[in-house]
Design an enzyme around this catalytic site. Structure first.
Site, PDB file in Angstrom:
ATOM      1  N   SER A 104      32.781  25.607  24.082  1.00  0.00           N
ATOM      2  CA  SER A 104      32.153  24.491  23.378  1.00  0.00           C
ATOM      3  C   SER A 104      33.166  23.920  22.388  1.00  0.00           C
ATOM      4  O   SER A 104      34.122  24.605  21.995  1.00  0.00           O
ATOM      5  CB  SER A 104      30.916  25.000  22.622  1.00  0.00           C
ATOM      6  OG  SER A 104      30.457  24.054  21.682  1.00  0.00           O
ATOM      7  N   TYR A 110      27.163  31.964  16.709  1.00  0.00           N
ATOM      8  CA  TYR A 110      27.334  31.179  17.931  1.00  0.00           C
ATOM      9  C   TYR A 110      28.720  30.528  17.962  1.00  0.00           C
ATOM     10  O   TYR A 110      29.442  30.623  18.959  1.00  0.00           O
ATOM     11  CB  TYR A 110      26.253  30.111  18.045  1.00  0.00           C
ATOM     12  CG  TYR A 110      26.476  29.159  19.206  1.00  0.00           C
ATOM     13  CD1 TYR A 110      26.190  29.557  20.510  1.00  0.00           C
ATOM     14  CD2 TYR A 110      27.016  27.884  19.001  1.00  0.00           C
ATOM     15  CE1 TYR A 110      26.419  28.690  21.582  1.00  0.00           C
ATOM     16  CE2 TYR A 110      27.239  27.017  20.064  1.00  0.00           C
ATOM     17  CZ  TYR A 110      26.942  27.430  21.350  1.00  0.00           C
ATOM     18  OH  TYR A 110      27.178  26.578  22.406  1.00  0.00           O
TER      19      TYR A 110
END
Length: 267
Positions: free
Chosen positions: A147, A160
């Protein structure tokens, strides 16, 4: 495999988190290019639907494996099932992952440990297991889904963001190690993508997401797939995301962290 359409001359891709979002779109792309598929997901009913639909639609073979990747034994179980089925994996796609949202000290510990298991440990373990055969054969591809979160700290999603930073660093490092082996590693780093991810994490009302036009999963998957086939190490979909990553590299780290915190907060 689960169908009569198996052709041993076809290549096979294994995709985790294959029932929705980017994972599902990647499965469609591989199937369209005549790859047989091994699809892994925790949602058995949806997985069964795909395993029934794809062979008819694409004339390929599909094996479905229902597995909760937050369980530490999952990678070995997946590898063993694939081996016992006599399937050679030509492409490994580590797509499965999830996030949490909120202050670190308030988020349930077990949930974040499970997230680390899925996003980091399982990805690493599956890569270790399947990569050895790829190197022996002198060919193979790995696609790890990270990401743009990997490029900076992420207050309100601290763990995360950290897991995605691991995926990026790990992927780039082993891509370098594998030069000359015939095996390539690509890491896909999308920005916010239109999917159920934001609702599941509870961040749908954050400034980063609410009211924003996001790239769709199909486009992200296509760019990642094209990058994989072109042997690119790093794929960042979208000009805006590429620009943001470059800005992050130049800006003071503390300032970047404050900006991310502001963007993550609820409107």
């Amino acid at each position: 495999m689960n169908t009569t359409h198996q052709d041993q001359s076809q290549k096979t891709a294994l995709i985790t988190g294959a029932c929705s979002g980017i994972g599902y779109q990647l499965a469609c792309l591989f199937a369209s290019d005549n790859y047989n598929l091994v699809l892994v997901d925790r949602w058995g009913e949806k997985l069964a639907e795909i395993a029934e639909e794809f062979p008819k639609k694409f004339r390929i073979a599909v094996k479905s494996i229902v597995k909760d990747l937050s369980t530490s034994t999952s990678p070995e179980e997946i590898f063993s099932e694939v081996r016992c089925s006599g399937i050679q994996i030509d492409v490994l796609v580590n797509n499965a992952g999830f996030g949490t949202y909120g202050l670190f000290h308030e988020i349930d510990l077990m949930t974040e440990l499970e997230m680390m298991q899925v996003n980091v440990v399982c990805l690493t373990h599956l890569t270790k297991l399947f990569l050895k055969d790829m190197v022996k054969q002198g060919r193979g591809k790995i696609l790890n889904v990270s990401s743009t979160a990997a490029f900076q700290p992420g207050p309100l999603m601290a763990v995360y963001f950290a897991t995605k930073a691991y995926v990026l660093s790990f992927s780039e490092a082993i891509a370098n190690e594998l030069e000359g082996t015939g095996v390539t590693v690509t890491v896909l780093c999308p920005g916010p993508t239109a999917s159920a991810f934001h609702e599941r994490t509870g961040m749908a009302d954050s400034k980063l997401v609410k009211g924003k036009k996001m790239m769709d999963a199909q486009t992200v998957a296509q760019l990642g797939y094209s990058g994989l086939l072109a042997n690119k190490t790093l794929v960042i979909p979208g000009v805006k995301n590429k620009l943001l990553v470059e800005i992050v590299k130049l800006a003071p780290r503390e300032q970047v962290t404050r900006i991310v915190r502001s963007m993550q907060e609820v409107k």
